[in-house]
Design a protein around this motif. Structure first.
Motif, mmCIF file in Angstrom:
data_model
loop_
_atom_site.group_PDB
_atom_site.id
_atom_site.type_symbol
_atom_site.label_atom_id
_atom_site.label_comp_id
_atom_site.label_asym_id
_atom_site.label_seq_id
_atom_site.Cartn_x
_atom_site.Cartn_y
_atom_site.Cartn_z
ATOM 1 N N HIS A 173 -22.170 15.830 14.888
ATOM 2 C CA HIS A 173 -23.374 15.582 15.688
ATOM 3 C C HIS A 173 -23.116 14.562 16.789
ATOM 4 O O HIS A 173 -23.720 14.630 17.868
ATOM 5 C CB HIS A 173 -24.512 15.104 14.789
ATOM 6 C CG HIS A 173 -25.769 14.782 15.534
ATOM 7 N ND1 HIS A 173 -26.586 15.762 16.069
ATOM 8 C CD2 HIS A 173 -26.347 13.599 15.854
ATOM 9 C CE1 HIS A 173 -27.605 15.185 16.686
ATOM 10 N NE2 HIS A 173 -27.488 13.874 16.573
ATOM 11 N N ALA A 174 -22.208 13.610 16.527
ATOM 12 C CA ALA A 174 -21.916 12.560 17.507
ATOM 13 C C ALA A 174 -20.788 12.935 18.455
ATOM 14 O O ALA A 174 -20.527 12.205 19.415
ATOM 15 C CB ALA A 174 -21.557 11.262 16.780
ATOM 16 N N ASP A 175 -20.110 14.037 18.207
ATOM 17 C CA ASP A 175 -18.961 14.405 19.030
ATOM 18 C C ASP A 175 -19.415 15.267 20.218
ATOM 19 O O ASP A 175 -20.114 16.265 20.032
ATOM 20 C CB ASP A 175 -17.952 15.186 18.184
ATOM 21 C CG ASP A 175 -16.628 15.366 18.895
ATOM 22 O OD1 ASP A 175 -16.530 16.273 19.739
ATOM 23 O OD2 ASP A 175 -15.693 14.588 18.619
ATOM 24 N N ALA A 179 -21.425 18.728 19.318
ATOM 25 C CA ALA A 179 -22.864 18.473 19.228
ATOM 26 C C ALA A 179 -23.640 19.587 19.924
ATOM 27 O O ALA A 179 -23.193 20.131 20.947
ATOM 28 C CB ALA A 179 -23.194 17.128 19.859
ATOM 29 N N LEU A 238 -26.770 20.664 12.527
ATOM 30 C CA LEU A 238 -26.537 19.547 13.452
ATOM 31 C C LEU A 238 -27.783 19.190 14.252
ATOM 32 O O LEU A 238 -27.744 18.272 15.074
ATOM 33 C CB LEU A 238 -25.399 19.901 14.418
ATOM 34 C CG LEU A 238 -24.061 20.270 13.768
ATOM 35 C CD1 LEU A 238 -23.020 20.570 14.838
ATOM 36 C CD2 LEU A 238 -23.582 19.186 12.832
#
Length: 388
Positions: A173-175, A179, A238
């Motif tokens: 989710h943070a990439d 994401a 996600l």
């Protein structure tokens, strides 16, 4: 106003629902691991070519190629173009397939690596297509997925993957590569009125995570083999709108579905191996006809030139192999766009669709004991859910 998401409830899912979803997933993972330990060499080869086809088709579908399955066989034989690119696809179908076959050709499980290498030699995917920049993008996606999977793993965990899955989804989710992307909005003029049209968001390469996810399962001890898990990671998990418990339930269910599909491939490999022993068991151990039929039955039809490339067979030898398989009723010749293909013939219905014998599926006493323990877990879960 923020768009409604079906999982964006007022409260998170109850712990009982999460526990049941994860228990069912753990049961499916354990059963698959047990089934794989009992495979013969021929069954392993049949399973691996079937797994590779599943991995490639699942990856192409996730990447946005809606016509991939329809075009796959002809594309593999070099008789048709690849799946159609759309605004949702970040790179070509050829780049996705090439990156996956390249990665799996170095898989630590030798039968899977051998199968990927053989398929790569036989494939006519874009045979005349030079290397392009997007090929590097697909390879980068696999490399990045492997890095995130390793970061999500932990050596001191019990042999269940769910804590690692939660960490992996947080990392994805943070990439910026994985994401979810926002949907594009176009403003169109209709007469004297401006209309906003929302378009589907481009796909992120979650297929690369599916290909690498088995490393996480092997690292925590849930699996012995770090197999690809086609379809196990979805964009739904996600989404920021859903609660942590709901996210965990969805990820457990998609992994459960992936493991179940792989177990079906094991069952199919066993039935095909039994059929091959019956029809080709009289051939010498060095005969190439069984090797060719494994690829035909589990992956796709083959042209004569593909057999030459993949197995080192002379042109004359391909005719002899074709004759042997046709005589055995395991294949037929088909002429498509002027090219002769050898196509696996569907065996008699009573052979291929017969239920898999339980004793064949779990031949080892330890596996039988394991399945009995899993059955006891099923009964406990049913009791806690209020079912008889």
């Amino acid at each position: 106003m923020e768009r409604f998401h079906p999982l964006a409830a007022d409260t998170d899912a109850p712990p009982e629902a999460l526990g049941q979803a994860q228990a069912e997933c753990a049961l499916a993972l354990g059963r698959l691991d047990g089934l794989l330990t009992g495979l013969t060499d021929t069954e392993k080869r049949l399973f691996c070519v079937g797994l590779l086809r599943e991995v490639l088709l699942s990856a192409l579908a996730q990447a946005g190629f809606a016509d991939a399955e329809h075009r796959f066989n002809a594309w593999f034989a070099g008789l048709d173009r690849g799946p159609q690119e759309t605004p949702l696809t970040a790179c070509s179908a050829y780049a996705v397939v090439r990156a996956l076959l390249g990665e799996l050709s170095h898989h630590p499980w030798e039968p899977l690596a051998d199968a990927a290498q053989t398929i790569a030699l036989a494939a006519r995917f874009g045979a005349d297509r030079p290397m392009q920049a997007e090929d590097a993008l697909a390879e980068e996606a696999i490399g990045r997925a492997i890095t995130l999977v390793k970061q999500a793993g932990a050596d001191d965990e019990i042999p269940l993957p769910f804590a690692g899955l939660a960490r992996l989804h947080a990392l994805l989710h943070a990439d910026p590569l994985f994401a979810p992307l926002e949907r594009a909005v176009q403003i169109r003029s209709l007469g004297n009125r401006a209309v906003a049209i929302e378009q589907a968001a481009p796909r992120t390469p979650l297929w690369a995570v599916d290909a690498s996810l088995g490393r996480l399962l092997a690292a925590c001890g849930a699996w012995q083999l770090a197999l690809p898990c086609p379809g196990a990671v979805t964009a739904e998990t996600l989404q920021p709108q859903i609660w942590p418990g709901e996210r965990a339930i969805v990820s457990a269910r998609t992994l459960h579905a992936s493991a179940t599909r792989l177990a079906e491939l094991v069952a199919k490999a066993r039935r095909r191996a039994a059929l091959m022993r019956e029809q080709l068991g009289h051939l010498r151990s060095s005969a190439r006809a069984p090797q060719v039929w494994i690829l035909l039955a589990g992956f796709a039809p083959l042209g004569l030139d593909q057999m030459t490339s993949a197995f080192g067979i002379s042109r004359r030898g391909t005719y002899a192999i074709g004759d042997a398989l046709v005589t055995a009723g395991l294949a037929r010749r088909a002429s498509i766009k002027g090219k002769v293909l050898l196509v696996a013939e569907a065996p008699r219905r009573d052979r291929l669709s017969a239920p898999l014998d339980h004793a064949l599926a779990l031949p080892h006493p330890a596996l039988t004991e394991f399945d009995a323990a899993m059955g006891e877990i099923d009964r406990l879960l049913a009791g806690s859910s209020g079912h008889p």
